[in-house]
Design a protein around this motif. Sequence first.
Motif, PDB file in Angstrom:
ATOM      1  N   LYS A  11       0.834  -1.211   0.000  1.00  0.00           N
ATOM      2  CA  LYS A  11       0.000   0.000   0.000  1.00  0.00           C
ATOM      3  C   LYS A  11       0.874   1.269   0.000  1.00  0.00           C
ATOM      4  CE  LYS A  11      -1.605   3.141   2.983  1.00  0.00           C
ATOM      5  NZ  LYS A  11      -1.060   3.595   4.200  1.00  0.00           N
ATOM      6  N   GLU A  12       1.921   1.229   0.816  1.00  0.00           N
ATOM      7  CA  GLU A  12       2.817   2.382   0.881  1.00  0.00           C
ATOM      8  C   GLU A  12       3.520   2.625  -0.451  1.00  0.00           C
ATOM      9  OE1 GLU A  12       3.439   4.700   3.143  1.00  0.00           O
ATOM     10  OE2 GLU A  12       1.813   3.919   4.376  1.00  0.00           O
ATOM     11  N   ARG A  14       2.354   1.813  -3.417  1.00  0.00           N
ATOM     12  CA  ARG A  14       1.370   2.402  -4.337  1.00  0.00           C
ATOM     13  C   ARG A  14       1.230   3.893  -4.087  1.00  0.00           C
ATOM     14  NH1 ARG A  14      -2.605  -2.102  -4.025  1.00  0.00           N
ATOM     15  NH2 ARG A  14      -1.804  -3.610  -5.528  1.00  0.00           N
ATOM     16  N   HIS A  15       1.219   4.226  -2.816  1.00  0.00           N
ATOM     17  CA  HIS A  15       1.094   5.601  -2.394  1.00  0.00           C
ATOM     18  C   HIS A  15       2.140   6.481  -3.055  1.00  0.00           C
ATOM     19  CE1 HIS A  15      -1.501   7.310   0.550  1.00  0.00           C
ATOM     20  NE2 HIS A  15      -0.565   8.138   0.951  1.00  0.00           N
ATOM     21  N   ARG A  18       1.850   6.535  -7.010  1.00  0.00           N
ATOM     22  CA  ARG A  18       0.726   7.269  -7.562  1.00  0.00           C
ATOM     23  C   ARG A  18       1.097   8.733  -7.776  1.00  0.00           C
ATOM     24  NH1 ARG A  18      -3.946   5.923  -3.951  1.00  0.00           N
ATOM     25  NH2 ARG A  18      -2.828   7.493  -2.755  1.00  0.00           N
ATOM     26  N   ASP A  19       2.047   9.186  -6.963  1.00  0.00           N
ATOM     27  CA  ASP A  19       2.449  10.583  -7.053  1.00  0.00           C
ATOM     28  C   ASP A  19       3.513  10.741  -8.138  1.00  0.00           C
ATOM     29  OD1 ASP A  19       3.191  13.158  -6.715  1.00  0.00           O
ATOM     30  OD2 ASP A  19       3.813  12.974  -4.628  1.00  0.00           O
ATOM     31  N   SER A 195       7.274  11.735   5.660  1.00  0.00           N
ATOM     32  CA  SER A 195       6.058  10.941   5.481  1.00  0.00           C
ATOM     33  C   SER A 195       5.547  10.388   6.814  1.00  0.00           C
ATOM     34  CB  SER A 195       6.275   9.833   4.450  1.00  0.00           C
ATOM     35  OG  SER A 195       6.878   8.725   5.028  1.00  0.00           O
ATOM     36  N   GLU A 199       1.829  11.483   8.802  1.00  0.00           N
ATOM     37  CA  GLU A 199       0.826  10.630   9.450  1.00  0.00           C
ATOM     38  C   GLU A 199       0.488  11.161  10.839  1.00  0.00           C
ATOM     39  OE1 GLU A 199      -0.537   7.783   8.238  1.00  0.00           O
ATOM     40  OE2 GLU A 199       0.739   7.262   6.522  1.00  0.00           O
ATOM     41  N   LYS A 222       6.714   1.623   6.131  1.00  0.00           N
ATOM     42  CA  LYS A 222       6.816   2.989   5.613  1.00  0.00           C
ATOM     43  C   LYS A 222       8.143   3.222   4.909  1.00  0.00           C
ATOM     44  CE  LYS A 222       3.529   5.775   6.633  1.00  0.00           C
ATOM     45  NZ  LYS A 222       3.237   6.565   5.581  1.00  0.00           N
TER      46      LYS A 222
ATOM     47  N   SER B 278       0.522  18.216  -1.795  1.00  0.00           N
ATOM     48  CA  SER B 278       0.970  17.977  -0.427  1.00  0.00           C
ATOM     49  C   SER B 278       2.258  18.731  -0.159  1.00  0.00           C
ATOM     50  CB  SER B 278       1.197  16.482  -0.185  1.00  0.00           C
ATOM     51  OG  SER B 278       2.358  16.064  -0.864  1.00  0.00           O
TER      52      SER B 278
END
Lengths: 369, 365
Positions: A11-12, A14-15, A18-19, A195, A199, A222, B278
């Motif tokens: 998931k991280e 992908r995070h 995506r950017d 990052s 959070e 992370k 961001s």
Amino acid sequence: MKSRFINFAVKEFRHIFRDKRTLLIIFGMPILQLLIFGYVISNEIKDAKIGIYNPSGDYLSMELTTKLTSSGYFIPEMILNSQQEIEPALRSGKVRMVVAYQPDFAQKFFKEGISSVQLITDASDPNTATLLVNYATAIVNDFAVQKGISGQSTTPFDIRVRMLYNQDMKSVFMFVPGTMALILMLITAMMTSISIAREKELGTMEILLVSPLRPTQIILGKVLPYVGLAFTNSLVILLMGYTVFGLPMRGSLGLLIGVCFIFILLALSLGILISTAVKTQQIAMFISMVGLLLPTILLSGFIFPIENMPKILQWLSVIMPPRWFISAIKTIMLKGEGILFVWKEMLIMFSMSILFIVISIKKFKVRLE
Amino acid sequence: MLQKEFIQVFRNKTMLPIIFVVPIVQLLVLVNAATFEMKNVNIAIVDNDHSAISREIISHIEGSPFYTIIPTEQSVDNAINLIHQNKADAALIIPNKFESNLRNNQKPSVQLLINSINGSVAGLTNAYTSSILLKTIQGDLSKSVHAENFKIPQINVVPRYWYNQEINYSHFMVPGILAILVTIIGMFLTAINLVREKEMGTIEQINVTPIRKHHFIIGKLVPFWVIGLVELAFGLFIGRLIFNIPIEGSLFLLFGFAAVYLVFALSVGLFLSSSASSQQQVMFMAFFFMIVFVLMSGIFTPAESMPQWAQYFNLINPLYYFMKVIRMVLLKGANFKEILPYFLSITFLAVGMFSLAIGKFKKTV
């Protein structure tokens, strides 16, 4: 438990992926930086614009002028007709140096045995000024020896210069290791600290903490993507240095990769340490900038040789992680030495990372209560 | 609105240290670290000749503040090893029978080995060492080879260092760092501040208020514009206090230029913040632009020695103009006429960037 961790790490990943914009910068920046360092920033002066003030006008001074301007270092930009013209020429920045001969240059040289020439430089840029004076002095001295010792057209002895490790004296040899250190620091330490701080700031850290994942796993998940990014990036930089700039790879590649890994570990532990200590992204950024980037650029021997700095800064540079990384990289790549010459650097970096990790674990627990 | 923004900036505990600590740290560390000034070149000398002339060469090298002589075991291998271990930066090897060969016109050669990983240092070491050798041997020859009443003619080189007679590197670096400082304030802080508003969602709250778009932009930018100028004044003060940098030209001129320059920097910040979502992202983008602008600007190396394409790029590099002007005004005392071309260019760039940023900025999220 394990698959949950993997899911989190994915998931991280992908995070980050995506950017697209950040990703582009992460990979574009080192390439652009290397290109700039390789092609633009060089401490070599060429084609410096100079002015000539020659009230003498005889053949000897003309010949010396030709010799200066044909050296490749200087371009005759202005011919000055009076001493009053020297000041405005330098002040406006049109020329960097003015070569001013004394009157009766040739006559003084042959009859009185000494004649003089002034090199008036714009020392508002002292680096350039001293370089120009050095180049010009060498040319003038050479010229004087040639003209002065009759019958001998060349110097009476030879200096055989051998440039070790970097024959063409390319500045990029200095910059590739430095750029690697900078990028690895930036991506691993800075990105992770920001990052994780994000959070915390957005309050999502609490949500993660109540999830069945253990804190260590959250942190690991992370940072793992950043390790991947950093490592790919260092390979890209190495490859580019090798193919585009002809940087040699004289030592063992395995050892080099090992050193990179230790440094990434070190940068990560620093990033985690920063993130445990701060509450907002802005502070994380601020600390990363002042505490990591500035020293990486300035105190690591990246651009400026450490030996030339004042003693206090030399001591300070001892605790700067990039210093050891850059030194190890240079020794392996450019000098081709083995582990015998870099074990000290590796050990220092390794102990530093252990220290940072221990401190952050302590801090992290305190925060959880 | 304007008042509120000012209050907010000063209430923010992170901002204040950034504004006042960073310049001090930067000035102290950067100015001292960023020097190409050469000292402490460690040189290993292997003298296989042991003649009068070789001893004279060594004593000349010893007498120069530039070198530290590293003891060797008088073997070439040992000298090379010292370079490998980073204990020596260069090695000079004077061969056997150097002096007698010199006397007999046999053109002997000395060897100079230099660690050239740092090319510029290597080049300078070469130039210095060669000139010492040349001078020593030239002097020696004029004493012994020729009859005593004959003097070899010489050209006396007299260097003059204008605007900075003591070749003080801090006088060069302080203005450059001030320029970077102003850029950081203008670009980074604006961008981050605006994006933070976006990230926190407070920008939507502002959107529903009756405040107009240009009021919002002005309210956001003016505080940083003021802070940038204050920062410049503060940095100048510190530079004057600690490094005693000269202020030859008119401060009014400098601040006038900085005011226009800041408009550009702020516009870049605004532009970046409109295209980022961001703080992390915007910081990265700002950093990217900074690095490129700073490195190309000629802060460390003269822009004129850069390749042609880089010089074309510098036409649109605001930092290049600022770097030039701040040094010209502070160190050389340039007047308005001399900086006019740069002033026009920066005004043009600032106006262009500002309209671009306004166009990009949308009130709606």
